[in-house]
Design an enzyme around this catalytic site. Structure first.
Site, mmCIF file in Angstrom:
data_model
loop_
_atom_site.group_PDB
_atom_site.id
_atom_site.type_symbol
_atom_site.label_atom_id
_atom_site.label_comp_id
_atom_site.label_asym_id
_atom_site.label_seq_id
_atom_site.Cartn_x
_atom_site.Cartn_y
_atom_site.Cartn_z
ATOM 1 N N HIS A 72 -8.152 1.101 -4.164
ATOM 2 C CA HIS A 72 -9.063 0.862 -3.045
ATOM 3 C C HIS A 72 -9.795 2.167 -2.765
ATOM 4 O O HIS A 72 -9.233 3.092 -2.187
ATOM 5 C CB HIS A 72 -8.240 0.376 -1.836
ATOM 6 C CG HIS A 72 -9.062 0.154 -0.611
ATOM 7 N ND1 HIS A 72 -8.491 0.004 0.644
ATOM 8 C CD2 HIS A 72 -10.396 0.043 -0.433
ATOM 9 C CE1 HIS A 72 -9.453 -0.188 1.534
ATOM 10 N NE2 HIS A 72 -10.615 -0.150 0.910
ATOM 11 N N SER A 129 0.843 -1.188 0.000
ATOM 12 C CA SER A 129 0.000 0.000 0.000
ATOM 13 C C SER A 129 0.877 1.235 0.000
ATOM 14 O O SER A 129 1.629 1.484 0.950
ATOM 15 C CB SER A 129 -0.895 0.021 1.234
ATOM 16 O OG SER A 129 -1.409 1.325 1.401
ATOM 17 N N MET A 166 -11.614 -5.982 5.028
ATOM 18 C CA MET A 166 -10.795 -5.049 5.818
ATOM 19 C C MET A 166 -10.464 -5.676 7.164
ATOM 20 O O MET A 166 -11.355 -6.157 7.865
ATOM 21 C CB MET A 166 -11.546 -3.729 6.051
ATOM 22 C CG MET A 166 -11.712 -2.844 4.820
ATOM 23 S SD MET A 166 -10.179 -2.437 3.963
ATOM 24 C CE MET A 166 -9.255 -1.559 5.245
ATOM 25 N N ASP A 210 -6.553 -6.399 4.104
ATOM 26 C CA ASP A 210 -5.930 -5.074 4.134
ATOM 27 C C ASP A 210 -6.018 -4.498 5.537
ATOM 28 O O ASP A 210 -7.116 -4.311 6.061
ATOM 29 C CB ASP A 210 -6.657 -4.172 3.116
ATOM 30 C CG ASP A 210 -6.087 -2.771 3.042
ATOM 31 O OD1 ASP A 210 -4.997 -2.516 3.595
ATOM 32 O OD2 ASP A 210 -6.755 -1.918 2.413
ATOM 33 N N ASP A 266 -4.582 3.609 -2.125
ATOM 34 C CA ASP A 266 -5.671 3.977 -1.222
ATOM 35 C C ASP A 266 -6.207 5.359 -1.545
ATOM 36 O O ASP A 266 -5.508 6.361 -1.381
ATOM 37 C CB ASP A 266 -5.173 3.941 0.232
ATOM 38 C CG ASP A 266 -4.985 2.521 0.735
ATOM 39 O OD1 ASP A 266 -5.940 1.725 0.610
ATOM 40 O OD2 ASP A 266 -3.901 2.207 1.253
ATOM 41 N N MET A 300 -8.881 8.097 -0.510
ATOM 42 C CA MET A 300 -9.740 8.488 0.616
ATOM 43 C C MET A 300 -10.253 9.900 0.390
ATOM 44 O O MET A 300 -9.481 10.774 -0.027
ATOM 45 C CB MET A 300 -8.944 8.464 1.925
ATOM 46 C CG MET A 300 -8.267 7.143 2.212
ATOM 47 S SD MET A 300 -7.505 7.185 3.853
ATOM 48 C CE MET A 300 -6.588 5.645 3.828
HETATM 49 C C1 DX5 Z 1 -6.292 1.588 5.477
HETATM 50 C C2 DX5 Z 1 -5.805 1.288 4.092
HETATM 51 C C3 DX5 Z 1 -4.688 0.339 4.044
HETATM 52 C C4 DX5 Z 1 -3.431 0.794 4.738
HETATM 53 C C5 DX5 Z 1 -2.784 -0.403 5.314
HETATM 54 O O1 DX5 Z 1 -7.465 2.297 5.402
HETATM 55 O O2 DX5 Z 1 -6.859 0.747 3.311
HETATM 56 O O3 DX5 Z 1 -4.414 -0.046 2.705
HETATM 57 O O4 DX5 Z 1 -2.511 1.450 3.919
HETATM 58 O O5 DX5 Z 1 -1.679 0.003 6.053
HETATM 59 P P1 DX5 Z 1 -0.947 -0.989 7.044
HETATM 60 O O6 DX5 Z 1 -0.456 -2.159 6.231
HETATM 61 O O7 DX5 Z 1 0.149 -0.154 7.587
HETATM 62 O O8 DX5 Z 1 -1.951 -1.422 8.067
HETATM 63 ZN ZN ZN Z 2 -6.383 -0.158 1.358
#
Ligand code: DX5
Ligand code: ZN
Length: 246
Positions: free
Chosen positions: A75, A9, A168, A202, A36, A38
């Site tokens: 994502h 990610s 998730m 994830d 990602d 958001m």
């Molecule tokens: C969280 C994201 C993930 C995040 C995971 O909302 O969807 O993809 O980057 O990060 P780690 O692997 O550090 O938990």
């Molecule tokens: Zn993600």
């Protein structure tokens, strides 16, 4: 099970040198890039949109076929997921993974009548993503039951069925959170019914948590802080892969 796919990610990458971070992680053995998106609305954090994806695309060779090395796994932690499908396709996204919760929630934001043009059934949205030539993924948050997915996976229309399900293992929004093993029964339940489905996990994946996720049947492994925070990212990627393949 389908092959192991390791998807770092880039949320944990250095955004000031994002193109290089993306090409580096692929040379270090990554299969996909997990990107990602958001919007500060569906989740309480913001990242970036399609213009940034457009700019990083030339740094990573396009995959030869579906699910190949270099796949941009977007994502979409955003409200109104239908609204952005075309922009992300143009930007070079290969797999558009939207949240079930966002697709089913109505929003009155974008039409004067108060009826949203963007509200969409998950099946319709999957079909639309396929029509634009991308793979389609559907994600669920920890509080959402896996049971919402069966009807979608069983759609009689092939184009309405997802290519990947994302379970998730943290509340979406931030990297570096603790892995929620409580979500793994969802993975096992899906794997029992669908031996060939791509099942992605994830959140909180690392050398410490990968065995549980792999045992449950996940084959697409996202890791942000574990890969980008490592002294030797190639070693971490190899270890994650080994755990899934064993
Ligand atoms: C969280 C994201 C993930 C995040 C995971 O909302 O969807 O993809 O980057 O990060 P780690 O692997 O550090 O938990
Ligand atoms: Zn993600």
């Amino acid at each position: 099970s389908p092959p192991a796919i390791i998807a770092p990610s880039i949320l944990s990458a250095d955004f000031a040198i994002l193109g290089k971070e993306c090409s580096d992680t692929i040379s270090q053995g990554a299969d996909w890039l997990h990107i990602d998106i958001m919007d500060g609305h569906f989740v309480p954090n913001m990242t970036f949109g399609a213009p940034v994806v457009t700019k990083i695309r030339p740094h990573v060779e396009r995959p030869a076929g579906a699910y190949g090395r270099g796949t941009f796994d977007c994502h979409m932690m955003i409200a109104e997921p239908k609204r952005w499908v075309r922009d992300f396709q143009k930007a070079g996204c290969d797999l558009y993974c939207f949240h079930y919760e966002a697709a089913i929630s109505s929003t009155a934001a974008d039409t004067p009548s108060g009826v949203s043009s963007s509200q969409t059934s998950p099946r319709e949205l999957i079909k639309f993503i396929h029509e634009l030539g991308m793979q389609a993924g559907i994600a669920i948050k920890p509080k959402t039951s896996v049971d919402v997915l069966w009807d979608i996976l069983e759609s009689p229309v092939e184009a309405e069925r997802p290519d990947m399900v994302l379970i998730m293992t943290v509340e979406p929004g931030f990297g570096g959170q603790s892995f929620m093993a409580s979500e793994l029964p969802k993975v096992s339940a899906l794997r029992a019914k669908y031996p060939e489905l791509h099942i992605e996990v994830d959140g909180g994946l690392s050398g410490k948590t990968i065995d549980q996720a792999a045992d449950a049947g996940a084959n697409v492994i996202v890791a942000g802080s574990a890969v980008f925070g490592a002294k030797d990212p190639a070693e971490v990627i190899a270890k994650l892969r080994e755990a899934v393949e064993k």
